[in-house]
Design a protein around this motif. Structure first.
Motif, PDB file in Angstrom:
ATOM      1  N   SER A  44     -56.206 -13.317  -5.701  1.00  0.00           N
ATOM      2  CA  SER A  44     -55.763 -14.023  -6.397  1.00  0.00           C
ATOM      3  C   SER A  44     -57.720 -13.498  -7.207  1.00  0.00           C
ATOM      4  CB  SER A  44     -56.269 -15.272  -6.702  1.00  0.00           C
ATOM      5  OG  SER A  44     -57.141 -15.669  -6.337  1.00  0.00           O
ATOM      6  N   LYS A  45     -58.139 -13.782  -8.490  1.00  0.00           N
ATOM      7  CA  LYS A  45     -59.720 -12.410  -9.446  1.00  0.00           C
ATOM      8  C   LYS A  45     -60.569 -13.332  -8.407  1.00  0.00           C
ATOM      9  CE  LYS A  45     -58.968 -14.835 -13.806  1.00  0.00           C
ATOM     10  NZ  LYS A  45     -58.702 -15.276 -15.177  1.00  0.00           N
ATOM     11  N   ASN A  46     -60.083 -14.534  -7.854  1.00  0.00           N
ATOM     12  CA  ASN A  46     -61.226 -14.702  -7.263  1.00  0.00           C
ATOM     13  C   ASN A  46     -61.737 -15.032  -6.299  1.00  0.00           C
ATOM     14  OD1 ASN A  46     -61.311 -16.090 -10.358  1.00  0.00           O
ATOM     15  ND2 ASN A  46     -60.164 -18.017  -9.655  1.00  0.00           N
TER      16      ASN A  46
END
Length: 162
Positions: A44-46
């Motif tokens: 994920s982008k996190n």
């Protein structure tokens, strides 16, 4: 010690990780499993997630102490330089500090803690005689030392010798 503590690691990709195995044929269950496995590989982008407590538990308190000044300084510079560049500069600065400390400590030791007539220990630094080959001026090389100059270790320069 190995990361798996001597146990051979097991691949979670199974036989469908190899392209040749997939070309032989896959069942519909294997196709679904492969599709889900590929989707799971996308982060994920996190991520990656930085967990302060995790790194506090993993690092030695002494290491955290000597790294704290540079960490504080480069945390202030991170918005200006960017995260990657600040991390690179922090790494280089820390290594340069350690290198300069090592050079200064070595210099101090050889200047004030060397081997002389006042103490028994310490590294002894001696100079060898210059290499003078046949045909060069000054051959054969003869020192101008008196017999009492050998093994002097700085006693004659101390002021006690008369």
């Amino acid at each position: 010690m190995a990361q798996t503590c001597g146990v051979h690691p097991m691949t979670i990709a199974s036989r469908v990780a190899i392209e040749r195995e997939r070309c032989i044929g896959m069942s519909s269950a294997e196709r679904e499993w492969r599709k889900q496995w590929l989707q799971d590989q996308v982060l994920s982008k996190n991520e990656p997630v930085y967990v302060e407590e995790y790194w506090r538990e993993r690092t030695n308190p002494i290491r955290r102490l000597y790294r704290a000044p540079l960490n504080i300084f480069f945390n202030l510079l991170t918005p200006i330089l960017g995260e990657g560049r600040a991390a690179d500069y922090r790494y280089i600065t820390g290594k340069l500090f350690l290198l300069s400390f090592g050079v200064l400590a070595t210099h101090y030791y050889f200047k004030y803690g060397g081997n002389n007539w006042t103490k028994k220990g310490g590294w002894r630094v001696v100079q060898s005689k210059p290499m003078v080959l046949p045909g060069q001026p000054g051959f054969p090389f003869k020192t101008n030392y008196a017999p009492s100059d050998y093994a002097d270790r700085g006693f004659k320069c101390s002021g006690f010798a008369k």
